[in-house]
Design a protein around this motif. Structure first.
Motif, PDB file in Angstrom:
ATOM      1  N   GLY A  87     -22.659   8.837 -40.597  1.00 56.54           N
ATOM      2  CA  GLY A  87     -22.651  10.064 -41.211  1.00 56.54           C
ATOM      3  C   GLY A  87     -22.175  10.454 -42.767  1.00 56.54           C
ATOM      4  N   ASP A  88     -21.490   9.180 -43.080  1.00 58.27           N
ATOM      5  CA  ASP A  88     -20.800   9.232 -44.690  1.00 58.27           C
ATOM      6  C   ASP A  88     -21.944   8.454 -45.427  1.00 58.27           C
ATOM      7  N   LEU A  89     -23.117   8.632 -45.634  1.00 55.57           N
ATOM      8  CA  LEU A  89     -24.091   7.736 -46.271  1.00 55.57           C
ATOM      9  C   LEU A  89     -24.362   8.772 -47.625  1.00 55.57           C
ATOM     10  N   LYS A  91     -27.482  10.265 -49.968  1.00 55.37           N
ATOM     11  CA  LYS A  91     -28.653  10.717 -49.836  1.00 55.37           C
ATOM     12  C   LYS A  91     -29.647   9.545 -49.711  1.00 55.37           C
ATOM     13  N   GLU A  92     -29.705   8.697 -51.031  1.00 50.88           N
ATOM     14  CA  GLU A  92     -30.656   7.612 -50.982  1.00 50.88           C
ATOM     15  C   GLU A  92     -30.502   6.519 -49.832  1.00 50.88           C
ATOM     16  N   ASP A  93     -29.255   6.149 -49.593  1.00 45.90           N
ATOM     17  CA  ASP A  93     -29.015   5.335 -48.368  1.00 45.90           C
ATOM     18  C   ASP A  93     -29.570   5.854 -47.070  1.00 45.90           C
ATOM     19  N   LYS A  94     -29.187   7.337 -46.858  1.00 47.68           N
ATOM     20  CA  LYS A  94     -29.625   7.731 -45.774  1.00 47.68           C
ATOM     21  C   LYS A  94     -31.043   7.819 -45.496  1.00 47.68           C
ATOM     22  N   ALA A  95     -31.756   7.888 -46.736  1.00 47.81           N
ATOM     23  CA  ALA A  95     -33.056   8.037 -46.742  1.00 47.81           C
ATOM     24  C   ALA A  95     -33.759   6.543 -46.313  1.00 47.81           C
ATOM     25  N   TYR A  96     -33.132   5.479 -47.082  1.00 48.74           N
ATOM     26  CA  TYR A  96     -33.604   4.188 -46.644  1.00 48.74           C
ATOM     27  C   TYR A  96     -33.280   4.042 -45.150  1.00 48.74           C
TER      28      TYR A  96
END
Length: 108
Positions: A87-89, A91-96
């Motif tokens: 949960g602490d990613l 935005k771009e890491d979460k999208a990846y």
């Protein structure tokens, strides 16, 4: 004349080597790997290539299950789910990771 029972063309190379000869030499005691090879050998010669490759993958997955190892896509799927659950990613890491997770789910 071709012999579709004893020497089907879709199991032969241009030089006449037959898939059964390789199966007998390498996979004599392993039905899962023998079938995986069989479908690889005939890919694009009998049914759709993608269908033949997926049949081969099915048998490889069965062998992996039999020997107690999860297929790589299952391992990577769990990894992606674990990263996303943190949960602490950014935005771009979460999208990846979401893209990777979706791609891996399509393999299932």
């Amino acid at each position: 004349m071709a012999d579709p029972v004893n020497h089907p063309k879709h199991y032969q190379t241009e030089s006449g080597l037959e898939a059964i000869e390789v199966i007998e030499a390498f996979f004599h005691n392993n039905a899962f790997l023998a079938n995986a090879f069989k479908y690889l050998a005939r890919a694009g010669k009998k049914d759709k290539t993608s269908q033949e490759l997926n049949k081969s993958i099915w048998y490889i997955r069965r062998e992996l299950k039999y020997i107690g190892h999860p297929p790589l896509d299952v391992v990577l799927l769990k990894e992606a789910e674990g990263v996303l659950n943190q949960g602490d990613l950014k935005k771009e890491d979460k999208a990846y990771w979401e893209g990777r997770l979706e791609a891996l789910k399509e393999l299932q």
